[in-house]
Design an enzyme around this catalytic site. Sequence first.
Site, PDB file in Angstrom:
ATOM      1  N   GLY A 192     -25.478 -17.781 -14.901  1.00 56.86           N
ATOM      2  CA  GLY A 192     -25.137 -16.938 -13.888  1.00 56.86           C
ATOM      3  C   GLY A 192     -26.359 -16.376 -13.348  1.00 56.86           C
ATOM      4  O   GLY A 192     -27.509 -16.336 -13.649  1.00 56.86           O
ATOM      5  N   TYR A 226     -15.398 -13.944 -16.084  1.00 54.05           N
ATOM      6  CA  TYR A 226     -14.468 -14.786 -15.376  1.00 54.05           C
ATOM      7  C   TYR A 226     -14.618 -14.014 -13.912  1.00 54.05           C
ATOM      8  O   TYR A 226     -14.104 -12.986 -13.600  1.00 54.05           O
ATOM      9  CB  TYR A 226     -13.345 -14.780 -15.932  1.00 54.05           C
ATOM     10  CG  TYR A 226     -12.240 -15.678 -15.040  1.00 54.05           C
ATOM     11  CD1 TYR A 226     -11.623 -16.575 -15.674  1.00 54.05           C
ATOM     12  CD2 TYR A 226     -11.828 -15.086 -13.804  1.00 54.05           C
ATOM     13  CE1 TYR A 226     -10.728 -17.550 -14.918  1.00 54.05           C
ATOM     14  CE2 TYR A 226     -10.863 -16.018 -13.251  1.00 54.05           C
ATOM     15  CZ  TYR A 226     -10.033 -17.156 -13.673  1.00 54.05           C
ATOM     16  OH  TYR A 226      -9.243 -18.085 -13.206  1.00 54.05           O
ATOM     17  N   TYR A 229      -8.209 -10.065 -11.025  1.00 52.83           N
ATOM     18  CA  TYR A 229      -9.457  -9.796 -11.415  1.00 52.83           C
ATOM     19  C   TYR A 229     -10.214  -8.367 -11.820  1.00 52.83           C
ATOM     20  O   TYR A 229     -10.268  -8.102 -12.797  1.00 52.83           O
ATOM     21  CB  TYR A 229     -10.438 -10.373 -10.491  1.00 52.83           C
ATOM     22  CG  TYR A 229     -12.028 -10.130 -10.404  1.00 52.83           C
ATOM     23  CD1 TYR A 229     -12.705 -10.786 -11.560  1.00 52.83           C
ATOM     24  CD2 TYR A 229     -12.616  -9.315  -9.747  1.00 52.83           C
ATOM     25  CE1 TYR A 229     -13.977 -10.525 -11.656  1.00 52.83           C
ATOM     26  CE2 TYR A 229     -13.817  -8.820  -9.804  1.00 52.83           C
ATOM     27  CZ  TYR A 229     -14.731  -9.638 -10.794  1.00 52.83           C
ATOM     28  OH  TYR A 229     -16.195  -9.417 -11.044  1.00 52.83           O
TER      29      TYR A 229
END
Length: 282
Positions: A9, A56, A120
């Site tokens: 990431g 996520y 989210y």
Amino acid sequence: MILVFGKTGQVATEIARQAQDAQCVGRDRADLADPEACRDLILDMEPAGIINAAAYTAVDRAEDDEELATRINGDAPAAMAQAAARLGIPLVHISTDYVFDGSGTQPFAPGHATAPLGAYGRSKLLGEQGVSAAGGTTAILRTSWVFSAHGTNFLKTMRRLGGERAELNVVADQIGGPTPARDIAAACLTMLHGLRADPSKAGIYHFAGAPDSSWADFAREIMAQAGLDCTVHDIPTSAYPTPARRPLNSRLDCTTLDRFGLTRPDWRAGVAHVLAELGAQT
């Protein structure tokens, strides 16, 4: 040794560059969909500190996959924090502006009431609550609009599209702080060391680039610095519908960062650095 959840990431990549004692782990060693595995890895490795830079992040997909998003963004950080508390080590957990509803025009302070608009944001808020409830020495770092030379992000998309098209329509009524991943990584490391020296600094903090900007103005700065002859037209959020609602106001009040000697980075300097890195790759 610092244990970093996340390997490929944006922020994890930058942490690995900046900290020689960082051991970054990916899904092959710690799948966040298995919170118990994350907890067990911490207990086995007994690191000096933990940074959770994994999540996520598919905001739209989370609307149809909230169970998985909740396991990764909610349950896994809670399990990490429980293990950290058991070992008596600090944890820095990265969160998001999406825990707020985006109302008004004033910057959201760390203590402002949360009210996520979608799956989210709800999953990330559950993660924050689980980390805080674990009872250890933790810092939750909410950030926004992350960009770097790695992975998929707004800067890289605009740079690519700006080289392909003469005009682009970009949302102009969402306002926030674009934030270089390099600066988030540095902030996480500073906070982790700060927590080890003074556990009373535990809490929730905000970190976002300055000055606040719209996506359209962010895009125009990218085009200008990249030397791209692409005109950016302002459009409202209503003209670009997405499965998940985006907060219109993502401004974050970052003043409490001074407890760690941190200030908001100038994202325009970050754009210049990332574009230079991308240019060197070609």
